[in-house]
Design a protein around this motif. Structure first.
Motif, PDB file in Angstrom:
ATOM      1  N   GLY B 109      -9.021 -54.721 -58.844  1.00  0.00           N
ATOM      2  CA  GLY B 109      -9.590 -54.612 -57.503  1.00  0.00           C
ATOM      3  C   GLY B 109     -10.357 -53.322 -57.265  1.00  0.00           C
ATOM      4  N   VAL B 110     -10.450 -52.478 -58.293  1.00  0.00           N
ATOM      5  CA  VAL B 110     -11.144 -51.207 -58.125  1.00  0.00           C
ATOM      6  C   VAL B 110     -12.575 -51.421 -57.630  1.00  0.00           C
ATOM      7  CG1 VAL B 110     -12.147 -49.269 -59.376  1.00  0.00           C
ATOM      8  CG2 VAL B 110      -9.772 -49.904 -59.765  1.00  0.00           C
ATOM      9  N   ALA B 111     -13.267 -52.339 -58.275  1.00  0.00           N
ATOM     10  CA  ALA B 111     -14.666 -52.563 -57.910  1.00  0.00           C
ATOM     11  C   ALA B 111     -14.777 -53.138 -56.507  1.00  0.00           C
ATOM     12  CB  ALA B 111     -15.319 -53.510 -58.921  1.00  0.00           C
ATOM     13  N   ALA B 112     -13.931 -54.118 -56.230  1.00  0.00           N
ATOM     14  CA  ALA B 112     -14.011 -54.775 -54.925  1.00  0.00           C
ATOM     15  C   ALA B 112     -13.645 -53.806 -53.812  1.00  0.00           C
ATOM     16  CB  ALA B 112     -13.092 -55.987 -54.906  1.00  0.00           C
ATOM     17  N   GLY B 113     -12.619 -53.001 -54.049  1.00  0.00           N
ATOM     18  CA  GLY B 113     -12.192 -52.050 -53.020  1.00  0.00           C
ATOM     19  C   GLY B 113     -13.253 -51.000 -52.758  1.00  0.00           C
ATOM     20  N   ALA B 114     -13.810 -50.474 -53.837  1.00  0.00           N
ATOM     21  CA  ALA B 114     -14.861 -49.467 -53.674  1.00  0.00           C
ATOM     22  C   ALA B 114     -16.083 -50.093 -53.011  1.00  0.00           C
ATOM     23  CB  ALA B 114     -15.234 -48.881 -55.030  1.00  0.00           C
ATOM     24  N   GLY B 115     -16.405 -51.314 -53.423  1.00  0.00           N
ATOM     25  CA  GLY B 115     -17.570 -51.992 -52.860  1.00  0.00           C
ATOM     26  C   GLY B 115     -17.424 -52.210 -51.368  1.00  0.00           C
ATOM     27  N   PRO B 136     -23.473 -36.533 -46.993  1.00  0.00           N
ATOM     28  CA  PRO B 136     -23.812 -37.057 -48.318  1.00  0.00           C
ATOM     29  C   PRO B 136     -22.578 -37.419 -49.145  1.00  0.00           C
ATOM     30  CG  PRO B 136     -24.506 -34.755 -48.069  1.00  0.00           C
ATOM     31  CD  PRO B 136     -24.014 -35.212 -46.754  1.00  0.00           C
ATOM     32  N   LEU B 137     -21.469 -36.794 -48.831  1.00  0.00           N
ATOM     33  CA  LEU B 137     -20.275 -37.069 -49.623  1.00  0.00           C
ATOM     34  C   LEU B 137     -19.629 -38.395 -49.242  1.00  0.00           C
ATOM     35  CD1 LEU B 137     -18.279 -33.749 -50.047  1.00  0.00           C
ATOM     36  CD2 LEU B 137     -19.288 -35.212 -51.781  1.00  0.00           C
ATOM     37  N   THR B 138     -20.093 -39.002 -48.167  1.00  0.00           N
ATOM     38  CA  THR B 138     -19.349 -40.140 -47.642  1.00  0.00           C
ATOM     39  C   THR B 138     -19.248 -41.294 -48.628  1.00  0.00           C
ATOM     40  OG1 THR B 138     -20.269 -39.533 -45.543  1.00  0.00           O
ATOM     41  CG2 THR B 138     -19.041 -41.559 -45.626  1.00  0.00           C
ATOM     42  N   VAL B 139     -20.346 -41.612 -49.300  1.00  0.00           N
ATOM     43  CA  VAL B 139     -20.302 -42.748 -50.211  1.00  0.00           C
ATOM     44  C   VAL B 139     -19.308 -42.518 -51.356  1.00  0.00           C
ATOM     45  CG1 VAL B 139     -21.645 -43.991 -51.945  1.00  0.00           C
ATOM     46  CG2 VAL B 139     -22.495 -43.806 -49.615  1.00  0.00           C
ATOM     47  N   PHE B 144     -14.044 -43.793 -53.550  1.00  0.00           N
ATOM     48  CA  PHE B 144     -12.794 -43.295 -54.101  1.00  0.00           C
ATOM     49  C   PHE B 144     -11.602 -43.874 -53.345  1.00  0.00           C
ATOM     50  CE2 PHE B 144      -9.552 -40.147 -54.983  1.00  0.00           C
ATOM     51  CZ  PHE B 144      -9.761 -39.910 -56.324  1.00  0.00           C
ATOM     52  N   VAL B 145     -11.648 -43.738 -52.033  1.00  0.00           N
ATOM     53  CA  VAL B 145     -10.544 -44.235 -51.201  1.00  0.00           C
ATOM     54  C   VAL B 145     -10.403 -45.749 -51.352  1.00  0.00           C
ATOM     55  CG1 VAL B 145      -9.767 -44.524 -48.815  1.00  0.00           C
ATOM     56  CG2 VAL B 145     -10.738 -42.343 -49.561  1.00  0.00           C
ATOM     57  N   GLY B 146     -11.545 -46.441 -51.329  1.00  0.00           N
ATOM     58  CA  GLY B 146     -11.505 -47.895 -51.449  1.00  0.00           C
ATOM     59  C   GLY B 146     -10.926 -48.349 -52.775  1.00  0.00           C
ATOM     60  N   ALA B 263      -2.858 -42.781 -63.034  1.00  0.00           N
ATOM     61  CA  ALA B 263      -3.837 -41.911 -63.690  1.00  0.00           C
ATOM     62  C   ALA B 263      -5.111 -42.671 -64.009  1.00  0.00           C
ATOM     63  CB  ALA B 263      -3.238 -41.322 -64.961  1.00  0.00           C
ATOM     64  N   ALA B 264      -4.953 -43.878 -64.575  1.00  0.00           N
ATOM     65  CA  ALA B 264      -6.139 -44.651 -64.943  1.00  0.00           C
ATOM     66  C   ALA B 264      -6.947 -45.021 -63.698  1.00  0.00           C
ATOM     67  CB  ALA B 264      -5.732 -45.912 -65.706  1.00  0.00           C
ATOM     68  N   SER B 265      -6.241 -45.339 -62.609  1.00  0.00           N
ATOM     69  CA  SER B 265      -6.939 -45.724 -61.386  1.00  0.00           C
ATOM     70  C   SER B 265      -7.684 -44.541 -60.786  1.00  0.00           C
ATOM     71  CB  SER B 265      -5.944 -46.281 -60.360  1.00  0.00           C
ATOM     72  OG  SER B 265      -5.277 -47.393 -60.897  1.00  0.00           O
ATOM     73  N   LEU B 266      -7.045 -43.391 -60.858  1.00  0.00           N
ATOM     74  CA  LEU B 266      -7.689 -42.182 -60.348  1.00  0.00           C
ATOM     75  C   LEU B 266      -8.981 -41.903 -61.127  1.00  0.00           C
ATOM     76  CD1 LEU B 266      -6.703 -40.182 -58.151  1.00  0.00           C
ATOM     77  CD2 LEU B 266      -6.036 -38.674 -60.025  1.00  0.00           C
ATOM     78  N   GLY B 267      -8.884 -42.013 -62.443  1.00  0.00           N
ATOM     79  CA  GLY B 267     -10.066 -41.781 -63.277  1.00  0.00           C
ATOM     80  C   GLY B 267     -11.162 -42.786 -62.994  1.00  0.00           C
ATOM     81  N   THR B 268     -10.768 -44.050 -62.872  1.00  0.00           N
ATOM     82  CA  THR B 268     -11.767 -45.085 -62.584  1.00  0.00           C
ATOM     83  C   THR B 268     -12.407 -44.852 -61.232  1.00  0.00           C
ATOM     84  OG1 THR B 268     -10.346 -46.630 -63.750  1.00  0.00           O
ATOM     85  CG2 THR B 268     -12.165 -47.554 -62.499  1.00  0.00           C
ATOM     86  N   ALA B 269     -11.559 -44.545 -60.238  1.00  0.00           N
ATOM     87  CA  ALA B 269     -12.088 -44.336 -58.889  1.00  0.00           C
ATOM     88  C   ALA B 269     -13.084 -43.185 -58.881  1.00  0.00           C
ATOM     89  CB  ALA B 269     -10.945 -44.068 -57.918  1.00  0.00           C
ATOM     90  N   ALA B 270     -12.766 -42.131 -59.609  1.00  0.00           N
ATOM     91  CA  ALA B 270     -13.684 -40.993 -59.673  1.00  0.00           C
ATOM     92  C   ALA B 270     -15.005 -41.424 -60.302  1.00  0.00           C
ATOM     93  CB  ALA B 270     -13.052 -39.853 -60.461  1.00  0.00           C
ATOM     94  N   ALA B 271     -14.912 -42.207 -61.383  1.00  0.00           N
ATOM     95  CA  ALA B 271     -16.131 -42.669 -62.055  1.00  0.00           C
ATOM     96  C   ALA B 271     -16.954 -43.551 -61.128  1.00  0.00           C
ATOM     97  CB  ALA B 271     -15.771 -43.437 -63.331  1.00  0.00           C
ATOM     98  N   VAL B 272     -16.283 -44.488 -60.490  1.00  0.00           N
ATOM     99  CA  VAL B 272     -16.974 -45.409 -59.591  1.00  0.00           C
ATOM    100  C   VAL B 272     -17.633 -44.648 -58.441  1.00  0.00           C
ATOM    101  CG1 VAL B 272     -16.556 -47.191 -57.851  1.00  0.00           C
ATOM    102  CG2 VAL B 272     -15.597 -47.436 -60.126  1.00  0.00           C
TER     103      VAL B 272
END
Lengths: 310, 354
Positions: B109-115, B136-139, B144-146, B263-272
């Motif tokens: 759900g990382v992609a869907a949540g971020a989207g 500018p930081l909002t997106v 990240f939060v999503g 940890a993996a989710s945090l890394g992915t969220a940062a990347a996304v």
């Protein structure tokens, strides 16, 4: 997404308007007075109106501006959620991007004006016996004049439409001829549609107008075969390398871009447009519509060019 | 789906790491040397050396050309390396945790949540014009939060109902949560059609707007994720055998899972959050590594990180050169490479789907 985004840009580069001065100036009490001199039935293309429309629904911001500018505003019953000019336009939550035949027909309009035939909306409305006029994004100023003139005939304001067209032509011609031309080569510009570097070539409505003002797009080579419809996306390093003389921002309202932000972008500090303070913030709405306020767009750009050649 | 297979506890060999590092270096050099604007290689090299303290060379590049090298290509390549490393590392981790070689960061759900979060922010911002939400930081923050919120939701949905749930339940929960959030995003996009352009370009991946601030934004999460995941990589080998066995070996399988997924989710969220949605890296890279270098997570995770970094940076070079002077959205290319690879893996590797 590759195929989709340029199309979106093109669609978004489509909206409405009303000329400042023209709309308010002609205070002809719209419907009854002008109805007398208009002879119905009127046919424009495939649309035929047997009497003067009094409940017009406009799902195109550009058409909304045109209707108000030719004095047909009082006949407009509803406009779409993007029609934000003039302010008195009866805005509703109808969507021009996702038009819904039932919602439109629900208000039993006697004329619907659209910018594009999304969702086969024209077929659906025709089945419901609702007259539809489609005014797609103009490719040239002549398209604009044609649409204004068509709307004038359909709404019973043919004379005002003719007057508006004449006024626009005059204004634009004057802006173009009065512009001091820097001798020699054409000035090169980058016109920003969004912060992902979608832009226009000379083969677009905007590009052609800017061409009249002695400007040429840096993006022409990015869409040589026209496959991007004149709206290619550039690599940022290509923009920097091209070193445009002007940057025009058409993503001020949508995406909060400003000349300051452009100068702070990585690598942009050295391009001539930035070093010579020729980054021009445009009004997104005016810049993306092909209606009466196109004159304002031309004026803004002409002013910038004039300032640069002083 | 869960398929305990015998894992030979292979050791990570030095030569494989060296190959990985070499791939990263190749990607770095290619990323700096190649692009839609042709630059003299020697000039590029001198310009880069000039960045070192105490070195003052005349690169012969124009101001604009120098800016292209140091302010566009360099941060872009570095960001591509970081994002690729994170996505591949997270993919490998999820595959280990869920004992499903087809697991992917986006499956949870990382992609869907971020989207959804990004769409909401962009839609709200453009209609309200409120300065406080136009930062500018909002997106990135929203993404990240999503992303984290969606993973948490997936976790709650997938683990509620007590014990005895199979790891597959979580993945199905991820699918359901994704579908739900994506529906919300579609609805928002339809209600706020004017935001479509910005949202779609974000969805398509956006290394093209990379700058040093993106690199800085991402760096701490990258380091944290790497440290946590790499320190726990042995536990993944044990988990892959089964919870009973893990308990027998004195491991708390559930706690290890939490730590690794977090940890993996945090890394992915940062990347996304800095790069938009770039799919398939998390599946393709760990898989390729598994096929070539063996099925032990001790090997898979560090090598996935290196090859993921190189893979994405090189894909980005292709994205900006193939159709120059326009760019191909990077997610289009990762999908073009990734999807066929994925299908081949699906058809040839026995037992992958159980």
């Amino acid at each position: 997404m590759l195929r989709r985004t340029p199309a979106l840009v093109a669609v978004l580069a489509a909206a409405t308007l009303a000329v400042t001065g023209c709309g308010g100036g002609n205070d002809t009490p719209a419907a009854p007075a002008s109805a007398s001199d208009a002879a119905y039935p009127v046919s424009v293309g495939t649309v035929t109106l047997t009497e003067q429309p009094t409940k017009i629904v406009s799902l195109s911001p550009t058409a909304t501006e045109m209707l108000f500018a030719i004095g047909a505003g009082s006949q407009v019953a509803a406009v779409d959620d993007q029609s934000n000019y003039p302010p008195e336009a009866p805005k509703t939550d109808l969507s021009g991007y996702q038009p819904n035949a039932e919602a439109i027909a629900g208000s039993s309009p006697d004329l619907v004006v659209l910018a594009n035939d999304t969702n086969k909306i024209v077929d659906q409305l025709t089945k419901l016996k609702v007259p539809v006029y489609v005014a797609p994004a103009a490719k040239t100023l002549d398209d604009t004049y044609q649409q204004i003139s068509d709307l004038g005939r359909l709404t019973g304001h043919a004379d005002q439409a003719t007057a508006l067209n004449g006024q626009m032509k005059n204004d634009i011609d004057k802006l173009i001829t009065d512009l001091p031309r820097p001798a020699g080569k054409k000035l090169r510009y980058y016109y920003e549609l969004d912060p992902n570097y979608y832009t226009v070539t000379d083969q677009t409505f905007v590009g052609a107008l800017f061409g009249e003002l002695g400007l040429t797009s840096i993006a022409n080579s990015a869409d040589k075969d026209g496959s991007a419809g004149g709206y290619p996306q550039l690599s940022p390093e290509v923009v920097i390398d091209a070193g445009p003389d002007f940057v025009f921002l058409a993503d001020v309202n949508c995406c909060q871009q400003t000349p300051e932000k452009v100068s702070e972008r990585a690598g942009w500090g050295g391009i001539p447009a930035v070093t010579q303070h020729r980054v021009v913030a445009l009004d997104d709405d005016i810049a993306s519509r092909w209606g009466p306020r196109t004159v304002d767009l031309v004026r803004t750009v002409a002013d910038a060019v004039a300032a640069a050649s002083n | 789906m869960s398929e305990p297979r015998p894992v030979q506890p292979a050791r990570l060999r030095a030569w494989t790491v060296l190959i990985g590092i070499a791939a990263v270096l190749v990607a770095l050099v290619a990323g700096l040397a190649l692009g839609p604007v042709r630059l003299p290689p020697l000039g590029v090299a001198r310009e880069l050396l000039d960045l070192l303290p105490g070195v003052r060379l005349n690169s012969g590049l124009s101001v604009q050309q120098a800016a292209i090298v140091t302010e566009l290509r360099l941060p872009r390549v570095v960001l591509g390396l970081l994002v690729g490393a994170m996505l591949a590392l997270a993919g490998g981790t999820y595959q280990g945790v869920y004992r499903n070689p087809l697991a992917d960061p986006y499956l949870l759900g990382v992609a869907a949540g971020a989207g959804l979060a990004v769409t909401a922010v962009v839609a709200f911002r453009s209609t309200s014009g409120d300065v406080t939400v136009g930062l500018p930081l909002t997106v990135p923050v929203a993404a990240f939060v999503g992303a984290l919120g969606a993973v948490l939701l997936t976790y709650l949905v997938g683990t509620s109902g007590g014990r005895g749930r199979s790891p597959a339940t979580l993945i199905l929960a991820g699918v359901a949560v994704s579908a739900f959030l994506t529906a919300g995003q579609t609805y928002l996009l339809q209600r706020h059609a004017e935001t479509i352009r910005e949202v779609y370009s974000w969805l398509g991946g956006r290394l093209s707007t990379a700058g040093w601030h993106d690199v800085l934004l991402m760096l701490p999460y990258t380091v944290l994720t790497m440290a946590v995941v790499l320190l726990h990589r042995r536990e993944l080998d044990i988990l892959s055998v089964g919870d009973e066995e893990a308990l027998g070996l004195g491991l708390h399988p559930q706690r290890s899972r939490y730590v690794l997924v977090a940890a993996a989710s945090l890394g992915t969220a940062a990347a996304v959050s800095v790069s938009g949605l770039i799919g398939f890296v998390g599946i393709v890279v760990p898989h390729a590594v598994r096929l070539i270098f063996g099925a032990s997570y001790r090997v898979i995770l560090p090598l996935s990180m290196l090859f993921g970094a190189a893979f994405l940076a090189l894909t980005d070079v292709a994205a900006r050169t193939l159709a120059a002077p326009t760019e191909i959205p990077i997610s289009v290319l990762t999908a073009l490479v990734g999807a066929p690879f994925f299908i081949v893996v699906l058809r040839t590797s026995r037992g992958v789907t159980g």
